[in-house]
Scaffold this motif. Structure first.
Motif, short mmCIF file in Angstrom:
data_model
loop_
_atom_site.label_atom_id
_atom_site.label_comp_id
_atom_site.label_asym_id
_atom_site.label_seq_id
_atom_site.Cartn_x
_atom_site.Cartn_y
_atom_site.Cartn_z
N GLY A 165 0.85 -1.72 -0.05
CA GLY A 165 -0.23 -0.27 0.09
C GLY A 165 0.93 1.32 0.16
O GLY A 165 0.43 2.48 -0.36
N VAL A 166 2.39 1.04 0.37
CA VAL A 166 3.10 2.22 0.62
C VAL A 166 3.74 2.44 -0.97
O VAL A 166 4.53 3.31 -1.47
N ALA A 167 3.88 0.87 -1.46
CA ALA A 167 5.09 0.94 -2.49
C ALA A 167 4.88 1.89 -3.76
O ALA A 167 5.66 2.80 -4.60
N PRO A 168 3.88 2.70 -4.33
CA PRO A 168 3.20 4.61 -5.03
C PRO A 168 4.11 4.90 -4.73
O PRO A 168 4.28 5.63 -5.72
N LEU A 169 4.82 5.06 -3.61
CA LEU A 169 5.18 6.35 -3.26
C LEU A 169 6.30 6.15 -3.29
O LEU A 169 7.40 7.45 -3.90
N ALA A 170 7.06 4.93 -4.22
CA ALA A 170 8.69 4.98 -4.77
C ALA A 170 8.72 5.92 -5.70
O ALA A 170 9.93 6.14 -6.14
N MET A 171 7.58 5.95 -6.89
CA MET A 171 8.03 7.12 -7.35
C MET A 171 8.57 8.33 -7.50
O MET A 171 8.43 8.98 -8.63
N LEU A 172 8.35 8.65 -5.98
CA LEU A 172 8.71 10.13 -5.26
C LEU A 172 10.15 9.98 -4.54
O LEU A 172 10.34 10.77 -4.45
N GLY A 173 10.36 8.33 -4.82
CA GLY A 173 11.66 8.62 -2.84
C GLY A 173 12.51 9.02 -4.45
O GLY A 173 13.10 9.57 -5.66
N ARG A 174 13.78 8.58 -3.60
CA ARG A 174 15.52 9.01 -5.11
C ARG A 174 15.57 7.79 -5.67
O ARG A 174 15.70 6.68 -5.35
N LEU A 175 16.42 8.27 -6.43
CA LEU A 175 16.14 7.08 -7.80
C LEU A 175 17.86 6.72 -7.66
O LEU A 175 18.43 8.27 -6.67
N PRO A 176 18.21 6.37 -8.98
CA PRO A 176 19.70 5.84 -9.30
C PRO A 176 20.34 6.97 -9.92
O PRO A 176 19.40 7.86 -10.44
N GLU A 177 21.78 7.22 -8.95
CA GLU A 177 22.14 8.67 -9.55
C GLU A 177 22.81 8.35 -10.88
O GLU A 177 23.36 9.72 -12.13
N ASP A 178 23.20 7.07 -11.21
CA ASP A 178 23.59 7.54 -12.67
C ASP A 178 22.60 7.13 -14.56
O ASP A 178 22.67 7.12 -15.02
N LEU A 179 20.91 7.71 -13.67
CA LEU A 179 20.43 7.53 -14.90
C LEU A 179 19.62 8.88 -14.96
O LEU A 179 19.60 9.52 -14.03
N SER A 180 18.93 8.71 -16.10
CA SER A 180 18.13 10.42 -16.08
C SER A 180 16.92 10.03 -15.38
O SER A 180 16.61 9.14 -14.97
#
Length: 285
Positions: free
Chosen positions: A145-160
């Motif tokens: 139920g929290v997983a959709p918030l991953a779209m707002l989390g910190r992303l891998p630095e080596d990707l656009s």
């Protein structure tokens, strides 16, 4: 519009209160329940109020913020005080900033002042969570139920930005389709799509999710993208209309909910800016 995302996040929290507590406070050891507080100033403004224990032992107040607000910290103090006065148990307040645009210098976790030194003072502290600093992997590993918030989390630095969001979207879709109950998958994927709109334009969000193989291979999942856009536009119509004509009656909400034509909803949103009444919005050809 910041308020567009309020309903999405409140629904997510109400559907998964234990998951949100585990992600933003701690895994609860006491029974958890949503609190219906008979204080209009709290229930209309506070996002998620969770009670721990039977009988009630403590309250966790979660508030989500997607844009900067200079006096939001004062609102948090009011909600905390009213909840304490009403329930007579300790209250812990957490504000979850959804993106950097929500940060404000006054939202630093502290309200402290003493207009009459040595004769009394205010010393209120609260917790600040900057969601973009949380690794997306951490949010992906949380309750479904929290997983959709991953779209707002910190992303891998080596990707656009777009490539990083595409990689996270792939994981979100896989996680939800494999682990969430079938009746919740569609709603949670819609939430993930809508939240992505806080980081990129809606058309870019649609391109990201259409690029996920599982979405490409399923007409049902592709329909989620259209449904997510419809939901976002409906909420925008309600926000614009409420600013101009006051809160809509239930009949207005029902009639708007029955509009499923995406292009028609877009025309209604454009009309809402200039319309003279709720009915004129609903009568948009």
């Amino acid at each position: 519009m910041a308020m567009t995302f309020d309903a999405t996040l409140k629904d997510m929290g109400r559907d998964s209160p234990q998951g949100f507590l585990a992600a933003f406070d701690r895994r609860p050891s006491l029974p958890v329940r949503l609190l219906n507080v008979d204080l209009s100033t709290v229930t209309t403004a506070a996002d998620l109020i969770l009670g721990l224990g039977e009988p009630l032992e403590e309250i966790i107040q979660l508030d989500f913020q997607s844009s900067a607000a200079a006096w939001k910290h004062a609102d948090l103090m009011v909600y905390n005080a009213l909840l304490f006065a009403h329930n007579h148990v300790p209250v812990h307040t957490v504000i979850i900033l959804l993106r950097p645009e929500a940060a404000h210098s006054r939202l630093n976790g502290i309200i402290r002042y003493a207009p009459r030194p040595e004769r009394g003072k205010m010393d209120f502290t609260y917790e600040v969570v900057r969601l973009w600093e949380r690794p997306a992997e951490e949010l992906l590993a949380a309750d479904p139920g929290v997983a959709p918030l991953a779209m707002l989390g910190r992303l891998p630095e080596d990707l656009s930005l777009e490539d990083g969001l595409t990689a996270v979207a792939q994981r979100v879709v896989q996680r939800l389709t494999n682990e969430a109950p079938p009746d919740r998958v569609k709603k949670l994927l819609t939430d993930a799509f809508l939240l992505t709109g806080l980081r990129v334009r809606r058309d870019v969000a649609a391109r990201i999710f259409r690029g996920v193989r599982a979405m490409q291979e399923s007409d049902t999942y592709l329909a989620i993208l259209d449904e997510g856009q419809e939901k976002g536009i409906r909420e925008s119509i309600l926000v614009v209309g409420a600013e101009r004509f006051g809160p809509p009656e239930e009949a207005v909400r029902v009639q708007l909910a029955n509009v499923t034509d995406l292009e028609g909803l877009k025309r209604m949103l454009r009309r809402a800016v200039k319309a003279a009444s709720w009915q004129e919005i609903l009568d948009t050809p």
